[in-house]
Design a protein around this motif. Structure first.
Motif, PDB file in Angstrom:
ATOM      1  N   ALA A  40      37.699  38.648  65.827  1.00 54.07           N
ATOM      2  CA  ALA A  40      36.625  37.848  66.551  1.00 54.07           C
ATOM      3  C   ALA A  40      36.467  37.922  67.976  1.00 54.07           C
ATOM      4  CB  ALA A  40      36.728  36.344  66.058  1.00 54.07           C
ATOM      5  N   GLU A  83      41.440  36.401  64.508  1.00 49.36           N
ATOM      6  CA  GLU A  83      41.398  36.047  66.087  1.00 49.36           C
ATOM      7  C   GLU A  83      41.001  37.262  66.829  1.00 49.36           C
ATOM      8  OE1 GLU A  83      41.933  35.120  69.997  1.00 49.36           O
ATOM      9  OE2 GLU A  83      43.350  36.316  68.844  1.00 49.36           O
ATOM     10  N   ALA A 112      35.617  38.333  58.062  1.00 47.77           N
ATOM     11  CA  ALA A 112      35.323  37.624  56.656  1.00 47.77           C
ATOM     12  C   ALA A 112      36.400  37.710  55.744  1.00 47.77           C
ATOM     13  CB  ALA A 112      34.099  38.202  56.003  1.00 47.77           C
ATOM     14  N   THR A 139      31.343  36.037  62.205  1.00 48.65           N
ATOM     15  CA  THR A 139      30.936  35.053  60.937  1.00 48.65           C
ATOM     16  C   THR A 139      32.120  33.900  60.922  1.00 48.65           C
ATOM     17  OG1 THR A 139      30.442  34.948  58.632  1.00 48.65           O
ATOM     18  CG2 THR A 139      32.250  36.762  59.376  1.00 48.65           C
ATOM     19  N   THR A 140      31.848  32.758  60.151  1.00 49.90           N
ATOM     20  CA  THR A 140      33.038  31.852  59.918  1.00 49.90           C
ATOM     21  C   THR A 140      32.860  31.841  58.246  1.00 49.90           C
ATOM     22  OG1 THR A 140      31.022  30.087  59.758  1.00 49.90           O
ATOM     23  CG2 THR A 140      32.208  30.292  61.736  1.00 49.90           C
ATOM     24  N   LYS A 141      32.127  32.750  57.679  1.00 48.85           N
ATOM     25  CA  LYS A 141      32.163  32.652  56.287  1.00 48.85           C
ATOM     26  C   LYS A 141      33.332  33.536  55.587  1.00 48.85           C
ATOM     27  CE  LYS A 141      27.588  31.102  55.112  1.00 48.85           C
ATOM     28  NZ  LYS A 141      27.178  31.079  56.419  1.00 48.85           N
ATOM     29  N   ASN A 162      33.079  39.039  69.916  1.00 48.21           N
ATOM     30  CA  ASN A 162      32.630  38.463  71.302  1.00 48.21           C
ATOM     31  C   ASN A 162      32.374  39.072  72.390  1.00 48.21           C
ATOM     32  OD1 ASN A 162      32.290  35.659  72.590  1.00 48.21           O
ATOM     33  ND2 ASN A 162      33.961  36.189  73.583  1.00 48.21           N
ATOM     34  N   ASN A 200      32.404  42.310  61.580  1.00 54.30           N
ATOM     35  CA  ASN A 200      31.902  41.106  60.897  1.00 54.30           C
ATOM     36  C   ASN A 200      32.704  41.269  59.427  1.00 54.30           C
ATOM     37  OD1 ASN A 200      31.204  38.717  61.851  1.00 54.30           O
ATOM     38  ND2 ASN A 200      29.429  39.888  62.595  1.00 54.30           N
ATOM     39  N   LEU A 207      39.654  35.996  56.853  1.00 46.72           N
ATOM     40  CA  LEU A 207      39.722  34.578  57.070  1.00 46.72           C
ATOM     41  C   LEU A 207      39.829  34.327  55.524  1.00 46.72           C
ATOM     42  CD1 LEU A 207      36.373  33.743  59.129  1.00 46.72           C
ATOM     43  CD2 LEU A 207      38.859  32.982  59.391  1.00 46.72           C
TER      44      LEU A 207
END
Ligand SMILES: [Fe+2]
Ligand SMILES: [Fe+2]
Length: 144
Positions: free
Chosen positions: A63, A60, A20, A74-76, A67, A16, A23
């Motif tokens: 993630a 991606e 982050a 996380t999207t943050k 999954n 995670n 991103l």
């Protein structure tokens, strides 16, 4: 139906944190690509763009791994630091790539300890990309 696969908490936390950071840098480099203009900027803006896209692909892939373990990525992003001058930008990016290299060495170590071959291999590939990015920013910085 098979049991949901399990990862150690240490590995999930690292995955995670990795998402982050991916991103963060993908937005950071994309904005640097958009914001920079001028003669020197002309030479580096394509590098910002292509590395931003590479980071998005890393986000991606990581993630997907989260999954797989039935967890929510996380999207943050971690704090995005765009910078005001070209030198500030590339200095920050070089620092972020060094941070990624440290973090992904840790992920590789934990994945190996956990016997997670797929994450281990994925991060070896990503680590090699980050080493290239680090070299690119280091090289650009010499010319600014
Ligand atoms: Fe990356
Ligand atoms: Fe990178």
């Amino acid at each position: 139906m098979r049991e949901p696969p399990k990862a150690s908490k240490a590995l999930m936390d690292l995955l995670n944190e990795s998402v982050a950071r991916e991103l963060q840098v993908s937005i950071q480099y994309m904005w640097q690509h958009v914001l920079w203009s001028g003669v020197k900027g002309f030479a580096v803006k394509d590098a910002f763009k292509s590395i931003a896209i590479a980071e998005m692909k890393h986000a991606e892939a990581i993630a997907e791994r989260i999954n797989y373990y039935r967890a929510i990525p996380t999207t943050k992003p971690t704090p995005i630091i765009v910078g005001d001058t070209l030198e500030e930008m590339v200095k920050q990016d070089k620092k972020d790539e060094a941070g990624a290299i440290d973090l992904y060495n840790k992920v590789i170590e934990v994945a190996k300890k956990d016997g997670d071959e797929v994450t281990y291999k994925l991060f070896q590939q990503i680590l090699s990309d980050e080493q290239d990015h680090y070299d690119t920013f280091a090289m650009l910085l010499e010319d600014i």
